[in-house]
Scaffold this active site. Structure first.
Site, mmCIF file in Angstrom:
data_model
loop_
_atom_site.group_PDB
_atom_site.id
_atom_site.type_symbol
_atom_site.label_atom_id
_atom_site.label_comp_id
_atom_site.label_asym_id
_atom_site.label_seq_id
_atom_site.Cartn_x
_atom_site.Cartn_y
_atom_site.Cartn_z
ATOM 1 N N ASN A 36 -5.311 2.977 -12.555
ATOM 2 C CA ASN A 36 -4.610 2.093 -12.484
ATOM 3 C C ASN A 36 -3.200 2.566 -12.514
ATOM 4 O O ASN A 36 -3.139 3.614 -13.191
ATOM 5 C CB ASN A 36 -4.153 0.847 -12.978
ATOM 6 N N GLY A 41 0.614 -1.278 0.026
ATOM 7 C CA GLY A 41 -0.347 0.107 -0.031
ATOM 8 C C GLY A 41 0.318 1.114 0.309
ATOM 9 O O GLY A 41 0.442 2.470 0.688
ATOM 10 N N SER A 42 1.870 1.212 -0.279
ATOM 11 C CA SER A 42 2.582 2.799 -0.991
ATOM 12 C C SER A 42 2.000 3.584 -1.418
ATOM 13 O O SER A 42 2.034 4.273 -0.572
ATOM 14 C CB SER A 42 4.161 2.640 -1.532
ATOM 15 N N ASN A 43 1.819 3.106 -2.518
ATOM 16 C CA ASN A 43 0.670 4.276 -3.646
ATOM 17 C C ASN A 43 0.090 4.262 -2.561
ATOM 18 O O ASN A 43 -0.617 6.134 -2.914
ATOM 19 C CB ASN A 43 0.482 3.029 -4.880
ATOM 20 N N MET A 47 -4.189 -7.085 -7.093
ATOM 21 C CA MET A 47 -3.882 -8.761 -7.592
ATOM 22 C C MET A 47 -4.995 -8.803 -8.302
ATOM 23 O O MET A 47 -4.139 -9.998 -9.053
ATOM 24 C CB MET A 47 -3.060 -8.778 -6.780
ATOM 25 N N LYS A 90 -16.042 -14.790 -10.226
ATOM 26 C CA LYS A 90 -16.115 -13.647 -10.570
ATOM 27 C C LYS A 90 -16.635 -12.511 -10.236
ATOM 28 O O LYS A 90 -17.083 -11.643 -8.743
ATOM 29 C CB LYS A 90 -14.829 -13.366 -10.751
ATOM 30 N N HIS A 150 0.365 1.541 -13.120
ATOM 31 C CA HIS A 150 1.690 0.636 -14.016
ATOM 32 C C HIS A 150 3.225 0.605 -13.836
ATOM 33 O O HIS A 150 3.366 1.620 -14.427
ATOM 34 C CB HIS A 150 1.093 -0.671 -15.080
#
Ligand code: GRF
Length: 201
Positions: A106, A11-13, A89, A64, A108
């Site tokens: 997102n 969770g650094s972002n 993920m 899902k 990346h």
């Protein structure tokens, strides 16, 4: 604007986003953080900042679709208007993609469209690139293939390992992700086909 952040790991972002809100750069609120991993460190980071942190256990759902319906219920409960994937993920399915069309971003760790998928920094390093970087993009049904909002590059140094390179990329992730979210929150992004036009403030 109410933001939901989907996470699976450290969770650094997420932390960069929390910091950007707390220091006044980003005028928004994280109304919920959702994880598919029970002991994700990101959940602790959220709690430390008084943000609702919810673990939705994938094992409890047979598909899902059913899993995402539960995630959707949590998103609705917290009035989420924008979803940020931050080290989440799982590949998103139709349920979330349709409910939040053009409202999912997102980050990346590569200069897309090169090196999509997992371990992008390592892929780039092993390929021998001389510049690497990161990308913030809209999420669609393709893997890391949605319209690109912001990219930033970093130099690859002679003595780099894939880990030192990943660290240099991560520093830039923490800058461009809040920047991109700020543009979204200020309603300055227009998707035109593959391109994202950024309107002036
Ligand atoms: C980051 O490198 C991000 O680009 C990728 O997953 C990693 C998540 O790291 N999608 P963190 O959980 O935000 O620290």
């Amino acid at each position: 604007m109410n933001i939901a952040v989907l996470v699976s790991g450290r969770g650094s972002n997420l932390q960069a986003m929390i910091d950007s809100i707390e220091n006044g750069y980003l005028k928004a609120r994280i109304s919920v953080v959702i994880s598919d991993i029970e002991n994700a460190y990101a959940l602790l980071r959220a709690k430390k900042h008084g943000i609702e942190a919810v673990f939705v256990d994938p094992e409890k759902y047979s598909s899902k679709e059913f899993y995402e319906k539960q995630v959707l219920a949590v998103l609705k409960k917290h009035n989420a208007e924008l979803i940020l994937l931050a080290g989440y993920m799982k590949i998103l399915g139709k349920t979330l993609l349709l409910a939040y069309k053009d409202r999912i971003l997102n980050i990346h760790p590569a200069l897309l469209p090169a090196f999509s998928g997992l371990h992008a920094q390592k892929q780039a390093f092993e390929h021998g690139v001389k510049v690497a970087g990161c990308t913030v993009h809209f999420v669609d049904e393709t893997l890391d293939g949605g319209a690109i909002i912001l990219q930033r590059c970093v130099e690859v140094k002679e003595d780099d390992t894939d880990e030192t390179l990943a660290d240099r990329i991560l520093e830039q992730e923490h800058k461009i992700y809040p920047e991109a979210v700020k543009l979204f929150v200020e309603n300055r992004l227009r998707i035109e086909g593959r391109k994202v036009k950024i309107l002036r403030s």
